[in-house]
Design a protein around this motif. Structure first.
Motif, PDB file in Angstrom:
ATOM      1  N   LEU A   1      -1.569 -14.655  -4.802  1.00 39.36           N
ATOM      2  CA  LEU A   1      -0.700 -14.969  -6.329  1.00 39.36           C
ATOM      3  C   LEU A   1      -1.562 -14.210  -6.679  1.00 39.36           C
ATOM      4  CD1 LEU A   1       1.789 -14.982  -7.810  1.00 39.36           C
ATOM      5  CD2 LEU A   1       1.745 -17.559  -7.748  1.00 39.36           C
ATOM      6  N   ALA A   2      -2.303 -15.429  -7.035  1.00 38.97           N
ATOM      7  CA  ALA A   2      -3.838 -15.110  -8.240  1.00 38.97           C
ATOM      8  C   ALA A   2      -4.867 -13.494  -8.748  1.00 38.97           C
ATOM      9  CB  ALA A   2      -5.016 -15.748  -7.984  1.00 38.97           C
ATOM     10  N   GLY A   3      -4.890 -13.251  -7.176  1.00 38.86           N
ATOM     11  CA  GLY A   3      -5.187 -11.745  -6.915  1.00 38.86           C
ATOM     12  C   GLY A   3      -4.022 -10.696  -7.823  1.00 38.86           C
ATOM     13  N   ALA A   4      -2.929 -11.101  -7.167  1.00 39.42           N
ATOM     14  CA  ALA A   4      -1.801 -10.224  -7.954  1.00 39.42           C
ATOM     15  C   ALA A   4      -1.438 -10.276  -9.567  1.00 39.42           C
ATOM     16  CB  ALA A   4       0.050 -10.271  -7.631  1.00 39.42           C
ATOM     17  N   VAL A   5      -1.892 -11.508 -10.096  1.00 42.28           N
ATOM     18  CA  VAL A   5      -1.867 -11.741 -11.254  1.00 42.28           C
ATOM     19  C   VAL A   5      -2.899 -10.732 -11.803  1.00 42.28           C
ATOM     20  CG1 VAL A   5      -1.999 -12.889 -13.023  1.00 42.28           C
ATOM     21  CG2 VAL A   5      -1.318 -14.098 -11.048  1.00 42.28           C
ATOM     22  N   VAL A   6      -4.500 -11.146 -11.455  1.00 44.07           N
ATOM     23  CA  VAL A   6      -5.752 -10.136 -11.433  1.00 44.07           C
ATOM     24  C   VAL A   6      -5.449  -8.748 -11.793  1.00 44.07           C
ATOM     25  CG1 VAL A   6      -7.922  -9.360 -11.406  1.00 44.07           C
ATOM     26  CG2 VAL A   6      -6.942 -12.142 -11.082  1.00 44.07           C
ATOM     27  N   LEU A   7      -4.702  -8.547 -10.752  1.00 41.68           N
ATOM     28  CA  LEU A   7      -4.483  -7.042 -10.739  1.00 41.68           C
ATOM     29  C   LEU A   7      -3.484  -5.907 -11.881  1.00 41.68           C
ATOM     30  CD1 LEU A   7      -4.354  -6.749  -6.723  1.00 41.68           C
ATOM     31  CD2 LEU A   7      -6.130  -5.682  -8.107  1.00 41.68           C
ATOM     32  N   THR A   8      -2.150  -7.083 -11.922  1.00 37.20           N
ATOM     33  CA  THR A   8      -2.118  -6.337 -12.489  1.00 37.20           C
ATOM     34  C   THR A   8      -2.699  -6.164 -14.043  1.00 37.20           C
ATOM     35  OG1 THR A   8      -0.299  -7.574 -11.705  1.00 37.20           O
ATOM     36  CG2 THR A   8       0.871  -7.806 -14.397  1.00 37.20           C
ATOM     37  N   GLY A   9      -3.329  -7.040 -14.772  1.00 36.10           N
ATOM     38  CA  GLY A   9      -4.138  -7.676 -15.706  1.00 36.10           C
ATOM     39  C   GLY A   9      -4.979  -6.660 -15.491  1.00 36.10           C
ATOM     40  N   PHE A  10      -5.532  -5.580 -14.333  1.00 36.69           N
ATOM     41  CA  PHE A  10      -6.664  -4.546 -14.538  1.00 36.69           C
ATOM     42  C   PHE A  10      -5.350  -3.432 -14.621  1.00 36.69           C
ATOM     43  CE2 PHE A  10      -6.745  -0.764 -11.363  1.00 36.69           C
ATOM     44  CZ  PHE A  10      -7.612  -0.471 -11.460  1.00 36.69           C
ATOM     45  N   VAL A  11      -4.450  -3.159 -14.171  1.00 32.88           N
ATOM     46  CA  VAL A  11      -3.111  -2.426 -14.446  1.00 32.88           C
ATOM     47  C   VAL A  11      -3.052  -1.595 -16.107  1.00 32.88           C
ATOM     48  CG1 VAL A  11      -0.722  -1.354 -14.311  1.00 32.88           C
ATOM     49  CG2 VAL A  11      -2.098  -1.760 -12.550  1.00 32.88           C
ATOM     50  N   GLY A  12      -2.898  -3.013 -16.834  1.00 32.44           N
ATOM     51  CA  GLY A  12      -2.555  -3.527 -17.946  1.00 32.44           C
ATOM     52  C   GLY A  12      -4.032  -2.734 -18.759  1.00 32.44           C
ATOM     53  N   TRP A  13      -5.293  -3.579 -18.913  1.00 29.57           N
ATOM     54  CA  TRP A  13      -6.449  -2.694 -18.794  1.00 29.57           C
ATOM     55  C   TRP A  13      -6.684  -2.033 -18.686  1.00 29.57           C
ATOM     56  CZ3 TRP A  13     -10.805  -4.220 -21.895  1.00 29.57           C
ATOM     57  CH2 TRP A  13     -11.507  -3.723 -22.208  1.00 29.57           C
ATOM     58  N   GLU A  14      -6.570  -0.770 -17.790  1.00 34.08           N
ATOM     59  CA  GLU A  14      -6.486   0.489 -17.698  1.00 34.08           C
ATOM     60  C   GLU A  14      -6.247   1.811 -18.650  1.00 34.08           C
ATOM     61  OE1 GLU A  14      -9.209   1.905 -14.643  1.00 34.08           O
ATOM     62  OE2 GLU A  14      -8.991  -0.255 -15.950  1.00 34.08           O
ATOM     63  N   HIS A  15      -4.480   1.047 -18.683  1.00 35.61           N
ATOM     64  CA  HIS A  15      -3.801   1.307 -19.925  1.00 35.61           C
ATOM     65  C   HIS A  15      -4.361   1.369 -21.620  1.00 35.61           C
ATOM     66  CE1 HIS A  15       0.248   3.105 -21.238  1.00 35.61           C
ATOM     67  NE2 HIS A  15       0.177   2.164 -21.821  1.00 35.61           N
ATOM     68  N   TRP A  16      -4.365   0.491 -21.746  1.00 38.03           N
ATOM     69  CA  TRP A  16      -5.351   0.549 -22.746  1.00 38.03           C
ATOM     70  C   TRP A  16      -6.301   0.980 -23.012  1.00 38.03           C
ATOM     71  CZ3 TRP A  16      -9.660  -1.872 -24.462  1.00 38.03           C
ATOM     72  CH2 TRP A  16      -9.326  -2.333 -25.736  1.00 38.03           C
ATOM     73  N   TYR A  17      -7.211   0.853 -22.094  1.00 35.86           N
ATOM     74  CA  TYR A  17      -8.428   1.355 -21.818  1.00 35.86           C
ATOM     75  C   TYR A  17      -8.264   3.301 -21.459  1.00 35.86           C
ATOM     76  CZ  TYR A  17     -14.171   2.275 -21.501  1.00 35.86           C
ATOM     77  OH  TYR A  17     -14.893   2.584 -21.577  1.00 35.86           O
ATOM     78  N   GLY A  18      -7.782   3.097 -21.170  1.00 35.65           N
ATOM     79  CA  GLY A  18      -7.285   4.737 -21.451  1.00 35.65           C
ATOM     80  C   GLY A  18      -7.016   5.345 -22.175  1.00 35.65           C
ATOM     81  N   LYS A  19      -6.949   4.477 -23.270  1.00 32.27           N
ATOM     82  CA  LYS A  19      -6.045   5.390 -24.411  1.00 32.27           C
ATOM     83  C   LYS A  19      -7.011   6.190 -25.421  1.00 32.27           C
ATOM     84  CE  LYS A  19      -1.643   3.347 -24.571  1.00 32.27           C
ATOM     85  NZ  LYS A  19      -0.157   2.495 -25.527  1.00 32.27           N
ATOM     86  N   ARG A  20      -8.676   5.437 -25.173  1.00 33.51           N
ATOM     87  CA  ARG A  20      -9.725   5.337 -25.676  1.00 33.51           C
ATOM     88  C   ARG A  20     -11.340   6.028 -25.316  1.00 33.51           C
ATOM     89  NH1 ARG A  20      -6.377   1.087 -26.605  1.00 33.51           N
ATOM     90  NH2 ARG A  20      -5.898  -0.128 -28.391  1.00 33.51           N
ATOM     91  N   ARG A  21     -10.860   5.280 -23.828  1.00 38.64           N
ATOM     92  CA  ARG A  21     -12.230   6.842 -23.440  1.00 38.64           C
ATOM     93  C   ARG A  21     -11.003   6.318 -22.106  1.00 38.64           C
ATOM     94  NH1 ARG A  21     -17.703   3.295 -24.341  1.00 38.64           N
ATOM     95  NH2 ARG A  21     -18.914   5.389 -24.519  1.00 38.64           N
ATOM     96  N   ASP A  22     -12.225   7.213 -20.677  1.00 37.36           N
ATOM     97  CA  ASP A  22     -12.026   7.011 -19.493  1.00 37.36           C
ATOM     98  C   ASP A  22     -12.083   6.163 -18.388  1.00 37.36           C
ATOM     99  OD1 ASP A  22     -12.102   9.794 -19.771  1.00 37.36           O
ATOM    100  OD2 ASP A  22     -13.565  10.529 -19.124  1.00 37.36           O
ATOM    101  N   PRO A  23     -11.277   5.711 -18.168  1.00 34.42           N
ATOM    102  CA  PRO A  23     -10.793   4.554 -17.151  1.00 34.42           C
ATOM    103  C   PRO A  23     -11.647   4.609 -15.738  1.00 34.42           C
ATOM    104  CG  PRO A  23      -8.983   5.736 -17.167  1.00 34.42           C
ATOM    105  CD  PRO A  23      -9.507   6.901 -18.475  1.00 34.42           C
ATOM    106  N   ILE A  24     -11.640   3.568 -15.446  1.00 33.83           N
ATOM    107  CA  ILE A  24     -11.983   4.212 -14.082  1.00 33.83           C
ATOM    108  C   ILE A  24     -10.930   4.010 -12.727  1.00 33.83           C
ATOM    109  CG2 ILE A  24     -11.918   1.069 -13.401  1.00 33.83           C
ATOM    110  CD1 ILE A  24     -15.446   3.137 -12.806  1.00 33.83           C
ATOM    111  N   VAL A  25      -9.756   4.197 -13.258  1.00 32.79           N
ATOM    112  CA  VAL A  25      -8.348   4.579 -12.244  1.00 32.79           C
ATOM    113  C   VAL A  25      -7.591   5.258 -13.831  1.00 32.79           C
ATOM    114  CG1 VAL A  25      -6.689   3.946 -11.065  1.00 32.79           C
ATOM    115  CG2 VAL A  25      -8.440   2.769 -10.450  1.00 32.79           C
ATOM    116  N   ASP A  26      -7.368   6.398 -13.516  1.00 31.25           N
ATOM    117  CA  ASP A  26      -7.087   7.016 -14.055  1.00 31.25           C
ATOM    118  C   ASP A  26      -5.449   7.398 -13.420  1.00 31.25           C
ATOM    119  OD1 ASP A  26      -5.924   9.450 -16.258  1.00 31.25           O
ATOM    120  OD2 ASP A  26      -6.943  10.731 -15.425  1.00 31.25           O
ATOM    121  N   LEU A  27      -4.834   6.253 -14.399  1.00 29.30           N
ATOM    122  CA  LEU A  27      -3.785   5.902 -14.178  1.00 29.30           C
ATOM    123  C   LEU A  27      -2.545   7.450 -14.183  1.00 29.30           C
ATOM    124  CD1 LEU A  27      -2.389   2.536 -15.835  1.00 29.30           C
ATOM    125  CD2 LEU A  27      -3.345   3.572 -13.470  1.00 29.30           C
ATOM    126  N   SER A  28      -2.672   8.609 -15.313  1.00 28.37           N
ATOM    127  CA  SER A  28      -2.373   9.678 -15.386  1.00 28.37           C
ATOM    128  C   SER A  28      -2.244  10.268 -13.882  1.00 28.37           C
ATOM    129  CB  SER A  28      -2.794  10.868 -16.166  1.00 28.37           C
ATOM    130  OG  SER A  28      -4.143  11.228 -16.510  1.00 28.37           O
TER     131      SER A  28
END
Length: 489
Positions: free
Chosen positions: A262-289
């Motif tokens: 469950l903790a892993g799922a929460v962290v991975l959800t946070g990872f997706v949120g971070w990538e979405h936020w970070y992708g608006k400013r610089r190149d994220p490690i995972v390009d969600l687009s």
């Protein structure tokens, strides 16, 4: 089925001196280097399986340590794929390839010299990380050097090489242990990749092209971009939390350990949120687009689920035959030859016809794998004891034929709409899904213990469930694609 490849477009997006295709005359020699690299990195996934009983005795390793020897490699392999893919895109794939091959050889030497299990696990993690550096350069180079039908054939040859190396690994490992002895033979199993890595380095320096001059200014600009360390750490932590309770399940008492998932799922959800936020400013490690491009999302999901079942097959079969039925390492390794033969016959063909048939070809392959694995367990009931290996050879051959129609065709289709400038990252993300799926799958089946026949049957059922989930993703992609074709405009 429409042709979804990028045929007719030069690798660098501009007309070349060789005509419309702009083909590099060294591309087939460069592909040979890529095939050698693909062979050795995938060989080390499966070759160690037949050595696990010898490692257990020689190093007095517990079952969880043996799982980490396999899944630690797969975990590190998957984690490094995306950052290494981006680094190769921006700094030139040849230099990154050479670094990865050198690190792989050094880690192989350290693994073979391990005096105890923790040393071996650490070396295997580094070895997997080096494989993760190499792999996206291989897929990026194929995207760069080949177009259209040629690209499909190149991915087909890569898929055939990976399938054969994964299946031949147990056989080669068994031969080395047979001739070197049970006590020290496992060290030679881990050392076999050193000369292959050195050959790949020599050939890579000669045949893999450097960065095109026209791209250097853009690459210098991208080199200044952050490698998104927060994203890397969140991804690593999330996947590790998912794997830990699966690998250490028998060693850790109580039920609280499952909260880590469950903790892993929460962290991975946070990872997706971070990538979405970070992708608006610089190149994220995972390009969600990238997941909005055609069937890239479903193709990556299919790869993750399929490799959760595929990679673990040889882990459980060799454990069952050696520990349960007391086969020698060599005899257990021979069982994989049926799968290797089936994969070899179909993989190159799959690469040639994938543009014509598209995703339904992958779905057909998944059906064959499901049927083959589904027939394996009944075969062990019909023919038990020392003749069980012969009984499962036929269903494994069918599964191998299916496997050859899945790996490289899925890779070709999933990457077909990705621009060459993003090929390293996109290919790295796809392979990251494969490797994470593999590490989770190996952790899920666990080390066979106690009543080996029952453990084998349960683990095989887990494999089949992963493949069925991948089949569902493939069928969904077929319907999504057909709806897109029928939609007006």
């Amino acid at each position: 089925m429409p042709d979804r490849s990028s045929g007719g477009v030069p690798a660098d997006g501009t007309p070349g001196r060789h005509g419309q295709m702009g083909a590099d005359p060294r591309r087939w020699k460069a592909l040979t280097v890529c095939l050698i690299a693909g062979f050795v990195t995938w060989l080390d996934i499966s070759i160690v399986n037949v050595a696990l009983p010898s490692i257990r005795v020689a190093l007095d390793a517990p079952p969880s340590a043996l799982q980490w020897v396999v899944s630690g490699y797969a975990f590190a392999f998957g984690l490094l794929l995306v950052p290494a893919g981006r680094f190769g895109d921006t700094h030139g794939r040849r230099n990154v390839f050479l670094f990865g091959a050198a690190l792989f050889a050094l880690a192989s030497a350290a693994a073979g010299a391990a005096p105890e299990s923790s040393w071996l696990i650490t070396a295997r993690v580094v070895q997997g990380a080096a494989a993760g550096v190499i792999a996206p350069q291989v897929t990026g180079l194929i995207q760069q050097l080949f177009q259209g039908a040629e690209r499909g054939r190149a991915f087909g040859l890569l898929g055939a090489t990976m399938s054969i190396s994964t299946a031949v690994g147990p056989l080669l490992g068994g031969l080395l242990i047979q001739f070197s002895g049970q006590r020290e033979g496992w060290r030679h199993v881990l050392h076999v990749s050193i000369p292959i890595s050195l050959i790949a380095m020599i050939l890579a320096y000669r045949y893999i092209p450097g960065r095109p001059a026209g791209k250097r200014q853009r690459q210098r600009q991208r080199q200044r971009e952050s490698m998104d360390p927060v994203g890397v750490l969140l991804l690593a932590a999330g996947v590790l939390l998912l794997i830990l309770p699966l690998v250490e399940g028998r060693a850790w008492p109580g039920q609280g350990k499952w909260l880590l998932i469950l903790a892993g799922a929460v962290v991975l959800t946070g990872f997706v949120g971070w990538e979405h936020w970070y992708g608006k400013r610089r190149d994220p490690i995972v390009d969600l687009s990238l997941f909005r491009r055609g069937s890239y999302a479903l193709g990556t999901l299919l790869a993750l689920l399929y490799f959760g079942g595929f990679t673990a097959i040889f882990f459980i079969i060799t454990q069952y035959l050696q520990e349960g039925l007391h086969y020698s390492a060599l005899r257990a390794g021979w069982v994989s030859a049926a799968f290797a033969l089936g994969s070899a016959l179909s993989a190159a063909l799959g690469g040639r016809v994938v543009v014509r048939f598209g995703r339904p070809l992958v779905v057909f392959g998944l059906v064959l794998v499901t049927l083959g694995l589904g027939a394996t367990e009944p075969a062990t009931r019909l023919v038990s004891g020392q003749n069980a290996a012969w009984a499962i050879a036929a269903p494994l051959f069918v599964a191998g034929v299916g496997n050859g129609l899945i790996v490289s065709p899925n890779q070709t289709l999933t990457l077909s709409a990705v621009p060459v400038a993003e090929a390293g990252v996109a290919g790295g993300m796809l392979q990251m899904g494969q490797r994470i799926g593999a590490s989770v799958g190996i952790a899920a089946v666990g080390s066979a213990h106690g009543i080996y026949a029952a453990s084998f049957q349960q683990a095989l059922l887990v494999n089949i469930m992963f493949v069925l989930a991948a089949l569902a993703a493939g069928v969904a992609d077929v319907f999504v694609e057909r709806r897109a074709v029928r939609r007006p405009g």
